[in-house]
Design a protein around this motif. Structure first.
Motif, PDB file in Angstrom:
ATOM      1  N   VAL A 115       0.838  -1.198   0.000  1.00 55.72           N
ATOM      2  CA  VAL A 115       0.000   0.000   0.000  1.00 55.72           C
ATOM      3  C   VAL A 115       0.875   1.251   0.000  1.00 55.72           C
ATOM      4  O   VAL A 115       0.635   2.210  -0.756  1.00 55.72           O
ATOM      5  CB  VAL A 115      -0.938  -0.006   1.221  1.00 55.72           C
ATOM      6  N   GLN A 116       1.893   1.268   0.827  1.00 58.68           N
ATOM      7  CA  GLN A 116       2.774   2.434   0.923  1.00 58.68           C
ATOM      8  C   GLN A 116       3.475   2.725  -0.396  1.00 58.68           C
ATOM      9  O   GLN A 116       3.752   3.879  -0.724  1.00 58.68           O
ATOM     10  CB  GLN A 116       3.794   2.216   2.042  1.00 58.68           C
ATOM     11  N   GLU A 122      -4.867   7.756   1.661  1.00 65.58           N
ATOM     12  CA  GLU A 122      -6.211   7.302   2.019  1.00 65.58           C
ATOM     13  C   GLU A 122      -6.375   5.866   1.546  1.00 65.58           C
ATOM     14  O   GLU A 122      -6.012   5.532   0.418  1.00 65.58           O
ATOM     15  CB  GLU A 122      -7.280   8.193   1.391  1.00 65.58           C
ATOM     16  N   LEU A 123      -6.936   5.032   2.412  1.00 61.98           N
ATOM     17  CA  LEU A 123      -7.007   3.600   2.125  1.00 61.98           C
ATOM     18  C   LEU A 123      -8.389   3.064   2.456  1.00 61.98           C
ATOM     19  O   LEU A 123      -8.966   3.394   3.494  1.00 61.98           O
ATOM     20  CB  LEU A 123      -5.959   2.852   2.957  1.00 61.98           C
ATOM     21  N   SER A 145      -5.383   7.546   6.404  1.00 64.50           N
ATOM     22  CA  SER A 145      -6.801   7.704   6.702  1.00 64.50           C
ATOM     23  C   SER A 145      -7.500   6.465   6.156  1.00 64.50           C
ATOM     24  O   SER A 145      -7.436   6.193   4.952  1.00 64.50           O
ATOM     25  CB  SER A 145      -7.350   8.970   6.035  1.00 64.50           C
ATOM     26  N   VAL A 146      -8.154   5.709   7.034  1.00 63.43           N
ATOM     27  CA  VAL A 146      -8.636   4.377   6.653  1.00 63.43           C
ATOM     28  C   VAL A 146     -10.144   4.269   6.856  1.00 63.43           C
ATOM     29  O   VAL A 146     -10.681   4.694   7.887  1.00 63.43           O
ATOM     30  CB  VAL A 146      -7.933   3.276   7.477  1.00 63.43           C
ATOM     31  N   LEU A 304     -15.740   3.391  -5.249  1.00 56.54           N
ATOM     32  CA  LEU A 304     -15.266   3.884  -3.955  1.00 56.54           C
ATOM     33  C   LEU A 304     -14.324   5.068  -4.148  1.00 56.54           C
ATOM     34  O   LEU A 304     -13.608   5.150  -5.150  1.00 56.54           O
ATOM     35  CB  LEU A 304     -14.556   2.762  -3.198  1.00 56.54           C
ATOM     36  N   PRO A 305     -14.270   5.984  -3.183  1.00 54.70           N
ATOM     37  CA  PRO A 305     -13.435   7.179  -3.348  1.00 54.70           C
ATOM     38  C   PRO A 305     -11.935   6.917  -3.212  1.00 54.70           C
ATOM     39  O   PRO A 305     -11.126   7.665  -3.765  1.00 54.70           O
ATOM     40  CB  PRO A 305     -13.931   8.108  -2.240  1.00 54.70           C
ATOM     41  N   GLU A 306     -11.552   5.874  -2.472  1.00 53.27           N
ATOM     42  CA  GLU A 306     -10.127   5.609  -2.268  1.00 53.27           C
ATOM     43  C   GLU A 306      -9.507   5.015  -3.541  1.00 53.27           C
ATOM     44  O   GLU A 306     -10.111   4.166  -4.196  1.00 53.27           O
ATOM     45  CB  GLU A 306      -9.917   4.644  -1.096  1.00 53.27           C
ATOM     46  N   HIS A 307      -8.282   5.430  -3.841  1.00 49.60           N
ATOM     47  CA  HIS A 307      -7.594   4.926  -5.030  1.00 49.60           C
ATOM     48  C   HIS A 307      -6.834   3.627  -4.752  1.00 49.60           C
ATOM     49  O   HIS A 307      -6.474   2.914  -5.693  1.00 49.60           O
ATOM     50  CB  HIS A 307      -6.630   5.986  -5.573  1.00 49.60           C
ATOM     51  N   THR A 308      -6.582   3.337  -3.486  1.00 52.45           N
ATOM     52  CA  THR A 308      -5.923   2.083  -3.114  1.00 52.45           C
ATOM     53  C   THR A 308      -6.805   1.345  -2.121  1.00 52.45           C
ATOM     54  O   THR A 308      -7.315   1.942  -1.161  1.00 52.45           O
ATOM     55  CB  THR A 308      -4.535   2.339  -2.500  1.00 52.45           C
ATOM     56  N   LEU A 309      -6.980   0.058  -2.359  1.00 54.38           N
ATOM     57  CA  LEU A 309      -7.853  -0.770  -1.531  1.00 54.38           C
ATOM     58  C   LEU A 309      -7.106  -2.028  -1.110  1.00 54.38           C
ATOM     59  O   LEU A 309      -6.242  -2.523  -1.841  1.00 54.38           O
ATOM     60  CB  LEU A 309      -9.112  -1.174  -2.306  1.00 54.38           C
ATOM     61  N   VAL A 310      -7.452  -2.552   0.055  1.00 53.27           N
ATOM     62  CA  VAL A 310      -6.965  -3.858   0.487  1.00 53.27           C
ATOM     63  C   VAL A 310      -8.148  -4.818   0.480  1.00 53.27           C
ATOM     64  O   VAL A 310      -9.182  -4.543   1.102  1.00 53.27           O
ATOM     65  CB  VAL A 310      -6.337  -3.808   1.893  1.00 53.27           C
TER      66      VAL A 310
END
Length: 400
Positions: A115-116, A122-123, A145-146, A304-310
């Motif tokens: 992720v980093q 934002e995640l 921010s998660v 979803l608004p976040e560009h990176t997701l787990v």
């Protein structure tokens, strides 16, 4: 129910033993003294020269619930890798078999590094089980921010139905893929183990060390077998012997058990209700957000608004991402009324007992028909038979 009768190798009772479990080559069960289970009186101590134990009040009228989960097994081991999905990056973190709680901090650390590398702050985390909660908390503590997105929240997630023991190599991969996974597995295991030491002694005892006893009718290590309809799983216990005390074989007369071969082991236990509450409270107190939402296809994540997701959806990843390599392994536990005075675990014949603070967990182990079985319908009769077997043991133990 068809069940295996075997003894795992000598290392099986270490804390890293698989929840596939140890079952002794046992004689026919003793006849129960009561249809509902044990008649050992409260306050009785079961003991001998070196071991004194509080009896478990094992009776079917003390069963407070029967629970079934589907452990997400992947032959190659957990999927921890980044994937592009349209304009987003999805970091997958799922497929931990029966080792989700045990490996969560180490697995989350590896996912966080990916992720980093994306450079975002934002995640979004998909899933609120053991892996999702832990990964979200790690990211939050790293300055992200998660927001967690999940259909279900604790206590209504499959992770809450786990037995609650430290089992970092339980159905983690098959034997053929073990060499390729070994180094990564050891790193995850050591990171997680170190983190759990920092969680000891907290209010509610989310994590604690316990002693347990493996019981057998033949010397440990003489017999070995596997569940006939399951693959040979990877075994990494030799790589982390330094993390837990070695098991000790107890001579006859030094313990209250009727079995001739007894081994004491020491392991970590997760009081899952307290532990999940700790993780949720920490996440929310630091400003974390949770949104209950269901996703049925990968394209849903693009909204979803976040560009990176787990992606920490566990067995749910099979349907959400069409990953047929995720195989469900059914597991069933029964929970008995809590007994604070019972502070020891047991592994005997085809059951495992875990003395959690939210209830004594009795797990059926070694039975067939669970691999690639997504059925989550409880079979109460199986759990009642296991509780009666435990009751027979209690009535056969010597009184202190």
């Amino acid at each position: 129910m068809q069940r295996r009768q075997f003894l795992r190798q000598a290392g099986a009772t270490l804390a890293v033993a698989s929840t596939a479990g140890l079952a002794a080559c046992a004689p026919p069960p003793r006849a129960s003294t009561a249809a509902s289970g044990s008649v050992v009186a409260p306050g009785t101590r079961l003991g001998a020269e070196g071991v004194e134990l509080a009896p478990i009040r094992a009776s079917i009228d003390r069963i407070t619930g029967v629970y079934v989960c589907t452990r997400p097994f992947r032959a190659a081991g957990p999927r921890i890798e980044a994937q592009k999905l349209g304009h987003k990056t999805v970091v997958h973190n799922y497929g931990h078999g029966g080792s989700g709680w045990s490996l969560s901090w180490g697995s989350g650390t590896l996912a966080l590094q990916m992720v980093q590398a994306t450079g975002v702050r934002e995640l979004g985390v998909i899933g609120c089980g053991a892996i999702g909660l832990t990964t979200a908390l790690l990211a939050q503590r790293a300055g992200f921010s998660v927001r967690i997105y999940a259909k279900d929240l604790p206590p209504d997630v499959f992770s809450m139905r786990a037995s609650g023991l430290w089992t970092p190599d339980s159905r983690i991969c098959d034997a053929a893929h073990a060499p390729a996974l070994a180094d990564r597995w050891e790193r995850m295991t050591r990171i997680s183990h170190a983190r759990y030491q920092s969680l000891l002694g907290l209010p509610g005892k989310p994590i604690e060390w316990i002693d347990g006893y493996s019981l057998a009718d033949a010397p440990f290590g003489k017999f070995h077998g596997e569940v006939p309809d399951e693959p040979e799983f990877g075994d990494f216990s030799d790589r982390v012997h330094d993390l837990t005390p070695r098991p000790v074989e107890l001579p006859p007369g030094s313990h209250p058990f009727p079995e001739p071969y007894v081994r004491r082991y020491t392991t970590l236990m997760f009081n899952i209700s307290s532990y999940a509450n700790y993780l949720l409270s920490e996440f929310l107190a630091a400003g974390g957000r949770i949104e209950q939402r269901e996703f049925t296809r990968p394209e849903d994540l693009l909204k979803l608004p976040e560009h990176t997701l787990v992606n920490a959806t566990g067995y749910g990843a099979r349907a959400l991402f069409g990953d047929d390599t995720v195989i469900p392994v059914r597991g069933q536990t029964a929970r008995l009324v809590p007994q604070p005075e019972v502070n020891y675990g047991l592994r005997m014949r085809d059951i495992s007992v875990v003395p959690r603070s939210d209830g004594i967990m009795v797990q059926v182990i070694g039975d067939t028909g669970n691999f690639n079985n997504p059925d989550i319908t409880p079979r109460r009769e199986d759990s009642e038979a296991a509780v009666r077997e435990l009751a027979d043991l209690m009535t056969g133990m010597r009184r202190g």
